[in-house]
Write a protein that holds these residues in place. Structure first.
Motif, PDB file in Angstrom:
ATOM      1  N   PRO A  18       0.808  -1.231   0.000  1.00 36.56           N
ATOM      2  CA  PRO A  18       0.000   0.000   0.000  1.00 36.56           C
ATOM      3  C   PRO A  18       0.836   1.273   0.000  1.00 36.56           C
ATOM      4  N   VAL A  19       1.937   1.280   0.746  1.00 31.68           N
ATOM      5  CA  VAL A  19       2.790   2.475   0.776  1.00 31.68           C
ATOM      6  C   VAL A  19       3.387   2.742  -0.600  1.00 31.68           C
ATOM      7  N   VAL A  20       3.875   1.687  -1.262  1.00 35.07           N
ATOM      8  CA  VAL A  20       4.455   1.856  -2.596  1.00 35.07           C
ATOM      9  C   VAL A  20       3.387   2.309  -3.586  1.00 35.07           C
ATOM     10  N   CYS A  21       2.170   1.783  -3.464  1.00 35.69           N
ATOM     11  CA  CYS A  21       1.076   2.222  -4.340  1.00 35.69           C
ATOM     12  C   CYS A  21       0.791   3.710  -4.161  1.00 35.69           C
ATOM     13  N   LEU A  22       0.767   4.162  -2.924  1.00 40.74           N
ATOM     14  CA  LEU A  22       0.511   5.581  -2.656  1.00 40.74           C
ATOM     15  C   LEU A  22       1.621   6.449  -3.227  1.00 40.74           C
ATOM     16  N   ILE A  23       2.857   6.026  -3.061  1.00 38.97           N
ATOM     17  CA  ILE A  23       3.979   6.779  -3.613  1.00 38.97           C
ATOM     18  C   ILE A  23       3.904   6.808  -5.136  1.00 38.97           C
ATOM     19  N   ALA A  24       3.587   5.657  -5.739  1.00 42.84           N
ATOM     20  CA  ALA A  24       3.495   5.577  -7.195  1.00 42.84           C
ATOM     21  C   ALA A  24       2.420   6.522  -7.724  1.00 42.84           C
ATOM     22  N   LEU A  25       1.266   6.529  -7.086  1.00 39.08           N
ATOM     23  CA  LEU A  25       0.172   7.410  -7.515  1.00 39.08           C
ATOM     24  C   LEU A  25       0.578   8.871  -7.397  1.00 39.08           C
ATOM     25  N   THR A  26       1.192   9.221  -6.286  1.00 35.07           N
ATOM     26  CA  THR A  26       1.575  10.616  -6.042  1.00 35.07           C
ATOM     27  C   THR A  26       2.668  11.078  -6.992  1.00 35.07           C
ATOM     28  N   TYR A  27       3.667  10.233  -7.209  1.00 35.66           N
ATOM     29  CA  TYR A  27       4.823  10.630  -8.012  1.00 35.66           C
ATOM     30  C   TYR A  27       4.523  10.606  -9.509  1.00 35.66           C
ATOM     31  N   THR A  28       3.677   9.688  -9.936  1.00 37.60           N
ATOM     32  CA  THR A  28       3.430   9.515 -11.365  1.00 37.60           C
ATOM     33  C   THR A  28       2.381  10.479 -11.902  1.00 37.60           C
ATOM     34  N   THR A  29       1.453  10.908 -11.067  1.00 37.03           N
ATOM     35  CA  THR A  29       0.333  11.736 -11.540  1.00 37.03           C
ATOM     36  C   THR A  29       0.780  12.994 -12.286  1.00 37.03           C
ATOM     37  N   PRO A  30       1.629  13.862 -11.725  1.00 30.11           N
ATOM     38  CA  PRO A  30       2.000  15.070 -12.483  1.00 30.11           C
ATOM     39  C   PRO A  30       2.797  14.758 -13.737  1.00 30.11           C
ATOM     40  N   TRP A  31       3.653  13.747 -13.673  1.00 32.27           N
ATOM     41  CA  TRP A  31       4.468  13.359 -14.828  1.00 32.27           C
ATOM     42  C   TRP A  31       3.585  12.894 -15.979  1.00 32.27           C
ATOM     43  N   ASP A  32       2.635  12.028 -15.686  1.00 33.82           N
ATOM     44  CA  ASP A  32       1.781  11.488 -16.736  1.00 33.82           C
ATOM     45  C   ASP A  32       0.841  12.558 -17.287  1.00 33.82           C
ATOM     46  N   ASN A  33       0.355  13.452 -16.433  1.00 35.93           N
ATOM     47  CA  ASN A  33      -0.466  14.549 -16.922  1.00 35.93           C
ATOM     48  C   ASN A  33       0.316  15.405 -17.914  1.00 35.93           C
ATOM     49  N   TYR A  34       1.584  15.622 -17.637  1.00 33.86           N
ATOM     50  CA  TYR A  34       2.411  16.402 -18.550  1.00 33.86           C
ATOM     51  C   TYR A  34       2.564  15.691 -19.896  1.00 33.86           C
ATOM     52  N   LEU A  35       2.774  14.373 -19.862  1.00 31.67           N
ATOM     53  CA  LEU A  35       2.911  13.615 -21.106  1.00 31.67           C
ATOM     54  C   LEU A  35       1.666  13.751 -21.981  1.00 31.67           C
ATOM     55  N   VAL A  36       0.495  13.599 -21.368  1.00 33.32           N
ATOM     56  CA  VAL A  36      -0.743  13.688 -22.140  1.00 33.32           C
ATOM     57  C   VAL A  36      -0.969  15.115 -22.628  1.00 33.32           C
ATOM     58  N   ALA A  37      -0.662  16.094 -21.779  1.00 38.84           N
ATOM     59  CA  ALA A  37      -0.825  17.496 -22.180  1.00 38.84           C
ATOM     60  C   ALA A  37       0.052  17.837 -23.382  1.00 38.84           C
TER      61      ALA A  37
END
Length: 251
Positions: A39-58
């Motif tokens: 669960p901790v790794v999942c939370l970190i993955a969600l938090t860290y990946t969200t802005p990066w992936d939004n930038y890719l799609v943008a």
């Protein structure tokens, strides 16, 4: 196939199967870290990946097919946020299955491991930074991957490379097999046009039928999951040792 169908076909069934056959890593007993690590790794993955992936799609480095998603938050489909959680669960549960059947064994201490591993991933980060500064569209996706994942991997090796080197067989197997599986799933998704990778932002090379960048993405993300969980469970700054010698406690 919709993005949600992709999850229901490729991710949810193996996760449910491994949860039904859930095994705890040997030598960990009832250690709370076993329950917290994924669960901790999942939370970190969600938090860290969200802005990066939004930038890719943008930037239209990738986009999703029309009528293939239920909705978006920011630029990213809801199913993509689900993926940020489902992939760590998939790989993490596979790691637990492996650690139950093939528990880690003591290895010789390698003082050079931290610096060597950190140097390799720092070099990849530097390469990504060079590509970004060079500004060529064809290396944009590759550059964004290299400045996103390798810095964290370098930090992991600098933090406790001795333990990661001692557990290298676990890292190799439990990163490799889920990565191969996700490469196959990603190939199906691209061919089904659930998502599309912009060819102008890729170098044009492929690996097992996938764009090189996509193959690297799944390799690096699974490395992040596996190494993160292993450090959470066994990190000691002095390489892995048997439970009777190092009964680790939560700091």
């Amino acid at each position: 196939m919709s993005y949600l169908s992709f999850h229901l076909v490729f991710l949810v069934p193996p996760i449910l199967g491994m949860m039904a056959l859930h095994r705890r890593p040997r030598q960990m007993g009832n250690d709370l870290r076993v329950d917290l690590a994924i669960p901790v790794v999942c939370l970190i993955a969600l938090t860290y990946t969200t802005p990066w992936d939004n930038y890719l799609v943008a930037q239209e480095v990738w986009w999703y097919g029309a009528n293939r998603v239920v909705g978006t938050i920011g630029y990213v489909p809801v199913e993509e946020y689900m993926f940020f959680v489902l992939q760590p669960f998939l790989t993490g549960l596979f790691l637990y299955q492996y650690l139950h059947r093939s528990p880690p064994v003591p290895k010789a201490h390698s003082s050079w491991a931290s610096w060597t591993g950190a140097a390799v991933f720092a070099g990849l980060t530097g390469l990504g930074a060079f590509f970004l500064m060079d500004g060529r569209p064809s290396t944009l996706y590759l550059a964004l991957i290299l400045v996103w994942a390798p810095p964290i991997l370098a930090g992991m090796w600098l933090y406790d490379g001795e333990t990661l080197w001692a557990l290298r067989s676990s890292v190799f197997v439990t990163t490799g097999l889920p990565t191969l599986y996700l490469w196959g799933a990603d190939t199906v998704a691209i061919r089904s046009k659930i998502w599309t990778i912009a060819p102008e932002y890729t170098v044009g090379a492929s690996f097992l039928g996938l764009p090189l960048e996509e193959a690297l993405f799944f390799l690096f993300t699974n490395l992040l999951v596996v190494q993160g969980i292993l450090l959470f469970l066994y990190g000691s700054h002095k390489a892995f040792a048997p439970e009777k010698e190092t009964r680790l406690s939560i700091p």
